[in-house]
Scaffold this motif. Structure first.
Motif, PDB file in Angstrom:
ATOM      1  N   LEU A 115       0.755  -1.351   0.203  1.00 39.02           N
ATOM      2  CA  LEU A 115      -0.014  -0.056  -0.117  1.00 39.02           C
ATOM      3  C   LEU A 115       1.001   1.341   0.083  1.00 39.02           C
ATOM      4  O   LEU A 115       0.221   2.485   0.087  1.00 39.02           O
ATOM      5  CB  LEU A 115      -1.053   0.085   1.372  1.00 39.02           C
ATOM      6  CG  LEU A 115      -2.071  -1.008   1.217  1.00 39.02           C
ATOM      7  CD1 LEU A 115      -3.043  -0.824   2.395  1.00 39.02           C
ATOM      8  CD2 LEU A 115      -2.977  -0.681   0.077  1.00 39.02           C
ATOM      9  N   GLN A 118      -0.190   4.595  -1.780  1.00 40.01           N
ATOM     10  CA  GLN A 118      -1.457   4.250  -2.268  1.00 40.01           C
ATOM     11  C   GLN A 118      -2.363   5.067  -1.294  1.00 40.01           C
ATOM     12  O   GLN A 118      -2.097   5.011  -0.348  1.00 40.01           O
ATOM     13  CB  GLN A 118      -1.867   2.543  -2.417  1.00 40.01           C
ATOM     14  CG  GLN A 118      -1.140   1.794  -3.245  1.00 40.01           C
ATOM     15  CD  GLN A 118      -1.668   1.815  -4.585  1.00 40.01           C
ATOM     16  OE1 GLN A 118      -2.735   2.066  -4.751  1.00 40.01           O
ATOM     17  NE2 GLN A 118      -0.873   1.151  -5.519  1.00 40.01           N
ATOM     18  N   ASN A 148      -8.214   1.013  -5.992  1.00 39.99           N
ATOM     19  CA  ASN A 148      -7.100   1.329  -6.678  1.00 39.99           C
ATOM     20  C   ASN A 148      -6.813   0.272  -7.839  1.00 39.99           C
ATOM     21  O   ASN A 148      -5.815   0.518  -8.681  1.00 39.99           O
ATOM     22  CB  ASN A 148      -5.781   1.382  -5.696  1.00 39.99           C
ATOM     23  CG  ASN A 148      -5.749   2.253  -4.674  1.00 39.99           C
ATOM     24  OD1 ASN A 148      -6.040   3.510  -4.913  1.00 39.99           O
ATOM     25  ND2 ASN A 148      -5.440   2.168  -3.313  1.00 39.99           N
TER      26      ASN A 148
END
Length: 328
Positions: A115, A118, A148
């Motif tokens: 992540l 992100q 995402n």
């Protein structure tokens, strides 16, 4: 057939585990076939799930065969990952596997490093901790889920079902997702960008803070059209000194604190009365209904009417025929 691997670590949150299993298992293609194969995986044969124990038929090697990996939350998401978990998840991600976390499962996700850079979400009550532990992750506590593309994260347990239905819709279309939603008795329409329902408490002052009497006075008089000069006069100090003390003791300014107090009062009135929005705007101290709606949506994330539909108690429902949501 699409394979979904639900990764169960020790002390997994029961609903976080069952929500994706149930939602994907309810999906049906138009000819009645089941489009998903759901597997429970774990580095251990058995894991604790609060009041019961879960037996995992599959090990970490099953993650390599999955099309989607689900990461449920655990009772203590800050505990280091068991050996091999991060490596197995990262290897699957490198092969294009879709990965999604539920609630505080975002901590497990973030611990893999996937992540970094992100945008992600988690339950609003854990969002600050997630952001502090993983500063490379952009944490958004105000949405139900974040997609995402390959990586998805969801907020609380109910938002996990929204995210799973979203993935079903992306995989097989709205009709299949709508069937799963009907069988799960949840709406299909809630989108990821909808706000989490957050209890917006006042920024706390440390115990014994010198501002405590002033904060009480401000809350009691929040319906008045108070200015910074009015507050400073009551406190017996200059506006500049008042601003400094507020930032030191609450982390915000007097007027920002006052706006929060007004929003909290409006939340209470929306939950407990059938007063019109225009009346609540006046009772909460906003200059106009338009200013009230704008400020409320900016702070809470949804309109006053949407908040009322979601949080008004049955006991406070008036004679307008609206069946409201029981607060819990």
């Amino acid at each position: 057939m699409h394979t979904v691997a639900v990764l169960a670590l020790d002390h997994v949150i029961p609903f976080d585990l069952s929500a994706p299993i149930d939602t994907f298992n309810w999906a049906r293609l138009p000819d009645g076939r089941t489009p998903y194969r759901v597997r429970v995986c774990s580095p251990a044969e058995e894991v604790s799930a609060g009041p019961f124990t879960v037996r995992a038929p599959h090990g970490l090697d099953a993650l390599a065969e999955a099309d989607t990996i689900i990461l449920p939350g655990t009772a203590d998401p800050t505990v280091p990952l068991p050996p091999g978990v991060a490596e197995a998840v990262c290897e699957a991600a490198a092969n294009g596997t879709r990965i999604a976390s539920i609630c505080v499962g975002a901590f497990i996700f973030a611990a893999t490093g996937l992540l970094d850079g992100q945008r992600a979400t988690t339950h609003w009550i854990a969002a600050a901790d997630l952001a502090a532990m993983y500063p490379k992750v952009t944490v958004d506590p105000n949405v139900l889920y974040v997609d995402n593309g390959q990586f998805l994260t969801s907020a609380g347990a109910a938002a996990a079902m929204d995210m799973c239905l979203h993935m079903i819709r992306m995989d097989y279309g709205s009709a299949v997702a709508a069937h799963a939603a009907r069988m799960s008795v949840v709406p299909l329409e809630r989108e990821g960008g909808q706000a989490q329902f957050i209890v917006h408490t006042q920024p706390p002052a440390p115990a014994g803070a010198t501002l405590e009497p002033l904060l009480s006075w401000m809350e009691e008089n929040a319906e008045r059209d108070l200015t910074l000069d009015d507050i400073a006069a009551y406190a017996g100090t200059s506006s500049r000194t008042l601003n400094r003390r507020f930032r030191e003791q609450t982390g915000t300014t007097p007027l920002q604190w006052l706006h929060r107090a007004r929003v909290r009062r409006a939340q209470y009135l929306l939950e407990s009365t059938d007063h019109a929005v225009e009346r609540i705007a006046h009772q909460a101290g906003f200059g106009s209904p338009t200013a009230f709606r704008d400020r409320f949506k900016r702070v809470v994330g949804i309109s006053p009417q949407a908040y009322r539909r979601a949080f008004r108690t049955r006991e406070s429902a008036g004679t307008d025929g609206v069946m409201a949501t029981q607060m819990s």
